[in-house]
Design an enzyme around this catalytic site. Structure first.
Site, short mmCIF file in Angstrom:
data_model
loop_
_atom_site.label_atom_id
_atom_site.label_comp_id
_atom_site.label_asym_id
_atom_site.label_seq_id
_atom_site.Cartn_x
_atom_site.Cartn_y
_atom_site.Cartn_z
N PRO A 90 0.82 -1.23 0.00
CG PRO A 90 -0.73 -1.55 1.71
CD PRO A 90 0.58 -2.05 1.20
CD GLU A 117 1.67 -7.62 11.53
OE1 GLU A 117 0.56 -7.73 10.96
OE2 GLU A 117 2.19 -8.54 12.16
NE ARG A 155 -8.13 -8.70 -19.60
CZ ARG A 155 -8.72 -7.98 -20.53
NH1 ARG A 155 -8.19 -6.84 -20.91
NH2 ARG A 155 -9.84 -8.38 -21.11
CG ASP A 170 -9.19 -4.26 -22.28
OD1 ASP A 170 -10.13 -4.86 -22.81
OD2 ASP A 170 -8.28 -4.81 -21.65
#
Ligand code: 9WO
Length: 256
Positions: A90, A117, A155, A170
């Site tokens: 993150p 963690e 893809r 897309d």
């Protein structure tokens, strides 16, 4: 060839891309490959543990540097000594279509998946080239983020999709959100399919879809819309006649 080497304590999770769907078919077609490297193989004690308590205290455990670095080293060696290392966390830079397309066009990467963690910061300092995030949320580990990254890249490979579909069409390739889709029945729970889609008039259908994409992007992702506009208006070719017309219609519709 596109190749992903994944550093993970849970290699079995990667069956999600090797055993399912478009990515499985592309693997069978020899368009990409995957190798998993389990740091447990380089554990420093007889129990095979690869985590330890955090210096400074606090809850949970931290992945130790040495087994991770050994696994990364093995992956690098298998790639002929090269390969950039991407840590999924993150704290990373947000992943977007540009990065996906760049990776898919290259030879892939070594994907480092943390658990607990997190991993010892010195591995990030010594080995990680890029830290990448899928968004502002926390998972139980980096694996699901790595799977998403792999799927998005695979893809994009020429030949991965069947010819009725094309990754070039897309969402995001043009910098806009996708248009709505419908299939049978023509009326579902009293809700009809938009007439234009039943008209067989391909030019009108294409125009309607583009308008829907513009509408949705402006409504749901104003910052993406602004970026698209700036990029189009600023580029050499500028806005097409059709795009200008559609934007006028959208403006007029919104003032009704
Ligand atoms: C777990 C935790 C538990 C108690 C207090 C604080 C805590 N932080 C974390 C945590 O951030 N764990 C991470 C799990 C460590 C690195 C791998 N993990 C991870 C990657 N979770 N979410 C991602 C991720 C990756 C890419 N995009 C979005 C999320």
């Amino acid at each position: 060839m596109l190749r992903f080497d994944v550093i993970t304590l849970f290699p079995e999770m990667f069956a999600a891309v090797t055993e399912c769907g478009i990515s499985r078919r592309a693997l069978e077609r020899g368009l990409w490959r995957l190798e998993c490297w389990n740091p447990r193989q380089w554990a420093e004690n007889a129990y095979g543990s690869v985590d330890d308590r955090p210096f400074g205290g606090g809850p949970g455990m931290v992945m130790q540097a040495r087994p991770l670095e050994a696994a990364i080293g093995a992956a690098k060696e298998a790639r002929g000594g090269a390969g950039r290392v991407i840590y999924l966390s993150p704290q990373g830079q947000p992943l977007g279509h540009a990065k996906v397309a760049e990776l898919a066009a290259g030879d892939g990467a070594i994907l480092l998946c943390g658990r607990y963690e997190g991993i010892d910061e010195r591995v990030i300092a010594r080995c990680v080239d890029q830290e990448v995030s899928l968004g502002d949320f926390v998972l139980s580990g980096g694996e699901i983020a790595a799977l998403a990254l792999i799927d998005a890249c695979v893809r994009q490979l020429p030949g991965a999709l069947n010819d009725e579909a094309s990754a070039a069409e897309d969402s995001f390739v043009e910098g806009l959100l996708d248009c709505p889709h419908y299939t049978r029945p023509e009326v579902y729970e009293g809700m009809p399919v938009p007439d234009v889609l039943l008209s067989g008039h391909h030019e009108n259908i294409r125009r309607w879809r583009l308008k829907q994409s513009l509408l949705r992007t402006r409504e749901r992702r104003p910052e993406l819309f602004a970026k698209w506009l700036a990029q189009r208006a600023g580029s050499a070719r500028g806005l097409s006649k059709e795009e200008t017309q559609l934007l006028r219609e959208i403006e007029a519709d919104s003032n009704k």
